[in-house]
Write a protein that holds these residues in place. Structure first.
Motif, mmCIF file in Angstrom:
data_model
loop_
_atom_site.group_PDB
_atom_site.id
_atom_site.type_symbol
_atom_site.label_atom_id
_atom_site.label_comp_id
_atom_site.label_asym_id
_atom_site.label_seq_id
_atom_site.Cartn_x
_atom_site.Cartn_y
_atom_site.Cartn_z
ATOM 1 N N PRO A 9 0.856 -1.551 -0.145
ATOM 2 C CA PRO A 9 -0.167 0.165 -0.009
ATOM 3 C C PRO A 9 0.904 1.322 0.012
ATOM 4 C CG PRO A 9 -0.686 -1.609 1.744
ATOM 5 C CD PRO A 9 0.558 -2.134 1.243
ATOM 6 N N TRP A 10 0.380 2.380 -0.708
ATOM 7 C CA TRP A 10 0.929 3.623 -0.762
ATOM 8 C C TRP A 10 0.165 4.498 0.022
ATOM 9 C CZ3 TRP A 10 0.931 3.955 -6.824
ATOM 10 C CH2 TRP A 10 1.875 3.190 -7.259
ATOM 11 N N PHE A 11 0.803 5.779 0.485
ATOM 12 C CA PHE A 11 -0.096 6.631 1.618
ATOM 13 C C PHE A 11 0.082 8.021 0.972
ATOM 14 C CE2 PHE A 11 1.814 2.764 4.089
ATOM 15 C CZ PHE A 11 0.710 2.589 4.743
ATOM 16 N N ASP A 12 -1.048 8.629 1.329
ATOM 17 C CA ASP A 12 -1.230 10.086 0.760
ATOM 18 C C ASP A 12 -0.569 10.838 1.751
ATOM 19 O OD1 ASP A 12 -3.241 10.362 2.691
ATOM 20 O OD2 ASP A 12 -4.912 10.354 1.348
ATOM 21 N N GLN A 13 -1.089 12.315 1.528
ATOM 22 C CA GLN A 13 -0.246 13.464 2.479
ATOM 23 C C GLN A 13 -0.862 13.245 3.691
ATOM 24 O OE1 GLN A 13 -2.871 13.774 0.387
ATOM 25 N NE2 GLN A 13 -4.191 15.558 0.672
ATOM 26 N N ASP A 14 -2.168 12.610 4.008
ATOM 27 C CA ASP A 14 -2.389 12.405 5.458
ATOM 28 C C ASP A 14 -2.300 11.120 5.951
ATOM 29 O OD1 ASP A 14 -3.529 15.156 5.067
ATOM 30 O OD2 ASP A 14 -5.336 14.052 4.013
ATOM 31 N N GLY A 15 -1.384 10.130 5.394
ATOM 32 C CA GLY A 15 -1.039 9.077 5.802
ATOM 33 C C GLY A 15 -2.208 7.959 5.736
ATOM 34 N N ASN A 16 -3.263 8.207 4.876
ATOM 35 C CA ASN A 16 -4.409 7.260 4.460
ATOM 36 C C ASN A 16 -3.691 6.589 3.278
ATOM 37 O OD1 ASN A 16 -6.117 8.429 6.157
ATOM 38 N ND2 ASN A 16 -6.589 10.068 5.077
ATOM 39 N N THR A 17 -4.323 5.167 3.063
ATOM 40 C CA THR A 17 -3.764 4.530 2.058
ATOM 41 C C THR A 17 -4.449 5.335 0.788
ATOM 42 O OG1 THR A 17 -5.789 3.121 2.126
ATOM 43 C CG2 THR A 17 -3.562 2.217 2.932
ATOM 44 N N VAL A 18 -3.438 5.027 -0.360
ATOM 45 C CA VAL A 18 -3.891 5.268 -1.597
ATOM 46 C C VAL A 18 -4.869 4.524 -2.083
ATOM 47 C CG1 VAL A 18 -3.255 5.846 -4.111
ATOM 48 C CG2 VAL A 18 -1.687 6.562 -2.332
ATOM 49 N N ASN A 19 -6.372 4.887 -2.300
ATOM 50 C CA ASN A 19 -7.303 3.869 -2.404
ATOM 51 C C ASN A 19 -7.663 4.019 -3.901
ATOM 52 O OD1 ASN A 19 -9.454 2.201 -2.083
ATOM 53 N ND2 ASN A 19 -10.476 3.220 -0.146
ATOM 54 N N ALA A 20 -7.072 3.575 -4.875
ATOM 55 C CA ALA A 20 -7.116 3.762 -6.073
ATOM 56 C C ALA A 20 -6.879 2.243 -7.023
ATOM 57 C CB ALA A 20 -6.517 4.682 -6.787
ATOM 58 N N HIS A 21 -7.852 1.676 -7.449
ATOM 59 C CA HIS A 21 -7.761 0.444 -7.871
ATOM 60 C C HIS A 21 -8.547 0.291 -9.234
ATOM 61 C CE1 HIS A 21 -5.978 -0.603 -3.892
ATOM 62 N NE2 HIS A 21 -7.177 0.230 -3.566
ATOM 63 N N GLY A 22 -8.019 -0.993 -10.046
ATOM 64 C CA GLY A 22 -8.756 -1.102 -11.335
ATOM 65 C C GLY A 22 -8.435 0.275 -12.089
ATOM 66 N N ALA A 23 -7.191 0.806 -11.769
ATOM 67 C CA ALA A 23 -6.845 2.445 -12.137
ATOM 68 C C ALA A 23 -6.471 2.668 -13.495
ATOM 69 C CB ALA A 23 -5.974 2.630 -11.092
ATOM 70 N N CYS A 24 -6.408 3.952 -13.803
ATOM 71 C CA CYS A 24 -5.433 4.406 -14.827
ATOM 72 C C CYS A 24 -4.875 5.420 -14.388
ATOM 73 C CB CYS A 24 -6.488 4.826 -15.892
ATOM 74 S SG CYS A 24 -7.329 6.406 -15.679
ATOM 75 N N ILE A 25 -3.782 6.131 -15.319
ATOM 76 C CA ILE A 25 -2.739 7.131 -14.908
ATOM 77 C C ILE A 25 -2.705 8.056 -16.141
ATOM 78 C CG2 ILE A 25 -0.717 6.130 -15.151
ATOM 79 C CD1 ILE A 25 0.031 7.090 -12.082
ATOM 80 N N LEU A 26 -2.837 9.455 -15.914
ATOM 81 C CA LEU A 26 -2.267 10.317 -17.092
ATOM 82 C C LEU A 26 -1.678 11.567 -16.565
ATOM 83 C CD1 LEU A 26 -5.614 11.979 -18.684
ATOM 84 C CD2 LEU A 26 -5.705 10.514 -16.555
#
Ligand code: GAL
Length: 420
Positions: A9-26
């Motif tokens: 798991p990755w974490f965001d600026q607040d220490g919450n998990t990066v919750n993004a699945h079946g994802a895409c990136i641009l």
């Protein structure tokens, strides 16, 4: 330098998990934007699609929900929303979002459409994506934009639809049934060839994904077999998207896949991003890189500093690790009898500063990095890893049982104050 930490798991600026699945990136104006399914830890219903952004794939900013649940309709209460894909339309300048919508039993599939004015703002849901005036009643999707700006929708079983110039309708079915039984389509172009990736249908379980190759999107498509070593189950992931990264060694296609963890997807599911080697004769991902840089293609070794041998399936049993520093990495083994561990980090005053869950299940065993905590101010901390007594279990539509046969947690080492 950008760094990718795979399968944890990755974490965001607040220490919450990066919750993004079946994802895409641009990429937009120099920043990377990740869109994905915003999951829960207990059920499978739609609670939104999330948007995160980053410059280096390590520090993630939660931008918010790109599409919250709707009052009714395809993404209303008790619906499913999956495999969100976002495209920037060069003709209109708008951002177009496509997704799989469904009922909770996956018996009412329909592809949905949303449109947004800015990449990190809220999108407006438009209803079903139409083809010949009718909703497209399909499920797993992917998207692909060709060099000339024409966009395509990819579906399970291998249909490819060309989208209208404003990307809001499907206007032509250009290839059909390329991959019977195939799910989670992803497509990219390299060295003048088109590559089309699929998984088999095993629900949240991983399988050996495979691909097709062609000189034109219209085909003919040639079945080329696996692109990861047989039996690795695509390095314990399911393909979802491919993007291009301009690194020091030129432009590379990057594979993006899901290491699902049902039911605790929000905390414990993770992404796997790997460099693809693609040429005129085919594509492959020759090895799994635990930590690597897309800039240099170098791998970063991840080794424990202190060895541990904790293995337990007794609910409530825990392993306590006092450490000094600003971060801790945990190493362990995942296997068929693995389950969830609850992770708690307490500061010197005994205050809880971080809490999450990690998964020790995988159908093919895998040893390595299991957790890298968010950064905390340098100090004395205690990490507590507790056996939850629960393993991930799920059933497909036919009622076949998948997932863990136990609830073991197996730790092999740790490292504090890591500069991985
Ligand atoms: C997978 C599919 C996922 C999700 C899952 C549900 O095969 O690719 O997107 O729908 O099934 O079981």
């Amino acid at each position: 330098m950008a760094k990718i930490y795979n399968g944890i798991p990755w974490f965001d600026q607040d220490g919450n998990t990066v919750n993004a699945h079946g994802a895409c990136i641009l990429k937009e104006k120099g920043r990377w934007y990740l869109f994905g399914e915003y999951k829960t830890d207990d059920e499978n219903k739609y609670i939104g699609f999330s948007c995160y952004s980053t410059l280096d794939f390590t520090n993630w900013k939660f931008e918010g929900l790109a599409l919250p649940p709707q009052k009714d309709d395809l993404l209303g209460p008790d619906r499913i929303g999956e495999r969100v894909k976002v495209l920037k339309c060069p003709k209109t300048g708008k951002f177009v979002m496509l997704m799989h919508t469904d009922d909770l039993k996956y018996c009412d599939p329909c592809i949905g459409l949303a449109v947004g004015d800015s990449i990190n703002g809220e999108f407006t849901f438009q209803g079903p994506l139409l083809y010949q005036g009718k909703p497209l009643k399909m499920w797993d999707i992917g998207t692909f934009v060709d060099d000339d700006g024409t966009a395509y929708l990819l579906t399970h079983e291998g249909n490819i639809y060309r989208l209208s110039k404003d990307y809001t309708q499907a206007v032509e079915l250009i290839a059909e049934n390329i991959a019977p039984g195939g799910e989670s389509p992803a497509c990219f172009k390299a060295k003048g060839k088109y590559f089309l990736l699929f998984s088999h249908k095993t629900s949240w379980e991983r399988n050996d994904n495979y691909y097709f190759m062609a000189d034109s999107l219209y085909g003919p498509w040639e079945y080329k077999g696996l692109f990861c070593p047989k039996g690795s189950l695509t390095y314990n992931s399911q393909c979802s998207f491919v993007f291009h990264y301009d690194g020091e060694k030129g432009r590379i296609p990057v594979y993006m896949g899901d290491r699902w963890s049902f039911p605790r997807q929000a905390s414990a599911a993770a992404l796997v991003l790997l460099p693809i080697e693609a040429g005129e004769s085919g594509m492959e991902i020759p090895q799994y890189l635990e930590i690597w840089s897309p800039d240099t293609l170098n791998t970063i070794p991840a080794k424990p500093e202190k060895l541990l041998s904790f293995r337990s399936n007794v609910e409530g049993e825990s392993c306590v690790i006092p450490f000094h520093g600003s971060r801790i990495a945990l190493f362990g083994r995942t296997f068929q009898e693995g389950g969830y561990a609850d992770i708690d980090i307490f500061n010197g005053e005994g205050k809880l500063v971080h809490k999450t869950a990690i998964d020790f299940y995988s159908l093919v065993p895998c040893e390595g990095l299991r957790y890298l905590s968010p950064m905390v101010p340098e100090g004395d901390y205690t990490l507590k890893v507790t056996v939850s007594g629960v393993g991930g279990v799920w059933y497909n539509k036919k009622g076949d049982r998948f997932g863990s046969k136990g609830c073991f947690v197996e730790l092999t080492g740790w490292k504090a104050d890591v500069n991985l």
